[in-house]
Design an enzyme around this catalytic site. Structure first.
Site, PDB file in Angstrom:
ATOM      1  N   HIS A  34       0.826  -1.207   0.000  1.00 54.79           N
ATOM      2  CA  HIS A  34       0.000   0.000   0.000  1.00 54.79           C
ATOM      3  C   HIS A  34       0.863   1.262   0.000  1.00 54.79           C
ATOM      4  CE1 HIS A  34      -2.698   2.913   2.280  1.00 54.79           C
ATOM      5  NE2 HIS A  34      -3.433   2.605   1.234  1.00 54.79           N
ATOM      6  N   HIS A  76      -1.163  10.276  -3.312  1.00 56.15           N
ATOM      7  CA  HIS A  76      -2.454   9.790  -2.810  1.00 56.15           C
ATOM      8  C   HIS A  76      -3.594  10.783  -2.956  1.00 56.15           C
ATOM      9  CE1 HIS A  76      -5.521   8.821   0.268  1.00 56.15           C
ATOM     10  NE2 HIS A  76      -5.368   7.627  -0.242  1.00 56.15           N
TER      11      HIS A  76
HETATM   12 CA    CA Z   1      -5.069   3.776  -3.021  1.00 55.07          CA
END
Ligand code: CA
Length: 325
Positions: A34, A76
């Site tokens: 992630h 992000h």
């Molecule tokens: Ca993502």
């Protein structure tokens, strides 16, 4: 007789151990790094991706937002100030809402920013305590193309085949700003050889209308993951199955309540989704976001044994890979 009993006990114990292992090995479990190895290095930096790669996950994740000149950047948020020094470098470039948007800066301008560990803007301190020091400024932003060069280069030099898990961020915002992010991203993925389900790529998006469009109107043949923020009904799952291959839920939402023994009663999403040939790859598993009475291994037991996820997004890919081994 005594020996016979001992052997029998040993065989039974081995059987139990094997049985337990089998639960884990029933399906291939997917580990997605992630935002890279974001538990150890600032998210979405090249060092965080290289470190994650060495941890042997199945996929590295790329969140994608366009620059002013239409280049997909790996970041992000559509904003810059949580992870860069944009307020110092370009103090006059904020919008009326006080925010600095990636899409207001060219790729060349974005290259001038230093990237740091994520900070919580209200408190002005690290979002995750104990991670990489915030005051370090040795990192830079990079584009999707640069990250694909890194991953494909490593796939050649290591002989491994680590996949990519790009996320199209906020397509409606991009359209309002006059840019079609999906079209641009799909073209780059195709240039790098990611075209069909045989290619090691899963494309993800929260926007269901966009993901459906990507499949049905743009004719994309890649693996598609529908990210979701709420619990799903049977009919919603059926609808997602018409265009996607996987669902990406927030795992905490599937934890309904604890029974009298303190065990979680969970939403039957995985069973229902699997019945429609949809995998369930849940976000986000963090070794530094645990309740007081819980270890990361307990949390992964919950993920793989109780919830039975096909895969997880994690900031700590090394720990999940080790757990699954
Ligand atoms: Ca993502």
């Amino acid at each position: 007789m005594k020996n016979y009993l001992l052997v029998l006990i040993a065989v039974l114990m081995l059987g139990c151990q094997y049985g337990e292992k089998e639960i884990i090995l029933e399906k291939k479990r997917i580990v997605v790094a992630h935002r890279g190895a974001s538990g150890y290095l600032p998210e979405h930096t090249i060092p965080a991706k290289a470190m994650a790669y060495a941890m042997k996950p199945d996929f590295l994740e790329q969140d994608l937002v366009l620059s002013k000149d239409g280049i997909p950047m790996v970041i992000h948020d559509i904003y810059l100030e949580d992870v860069t020094d944009v307020t110092e470098m370009f103090p006059r470039r904020k919008r009326a809402d006080g925010r600095y948007y990636v899409i207001d800066f060219t790729y060349t301008e974005l290259q001038l920013l230093s990237v740091h560990e994520r900070v919580n803007l209200q408190q002005k301190e690290a979002a995750f305590k104990g991670r990489f020091p915030v005051n370090s400024a040795i990192f830079r932003l990079h584009s999707l193309e640069e990250e694909l060069q890194l991953i494909q280069g490593l796939n050649i030099s290591t002989g491994q085949d680590v996949g990519i898990y790009p996320e199209i961020k906020n397509p409606a915002f991009h359209l309002k700003e006059g840019q079609d992010i999906s079209e641009i991203v799909l073209e780059i993925l195709s240039d790098f050889g990611y075209v069909t389900k045989e290619d090691n790529c899963m494309l993800q998006c929260f926007d269901a209308i966009e993901l459906k469009k990507i499949r049905q109107e743009m004719g994309c043949q890649l693996h598609l993951t529908q990210l979701v923020e709420e619990l799903l009904s049977e009919s919603q799952i059926k609808e997602i199955a018409t265009y996607a291959d996987a669902i990406g839920p927030w795992y905490k939402q599937l934890l309904l309540e604890k029974d009298a023994h303190g065990n979680w009663i969970v939403d039957p999403l995985v069973e229902r989704a699997n019945a429609h040939n949809l995998q369930v790859i849940a976000y986000t598993f963090r070794a530094d976001d645990l309740t007081a009475d819980e270890s990361f291994e307990d949390l992964l037991d919950l993920a793989f044994k109780t919830l039975d996820f096909d895969g997880v997004f994690t900031d700590f890919p090394d720990k999940v890979v080790k757990y699954l081994e």
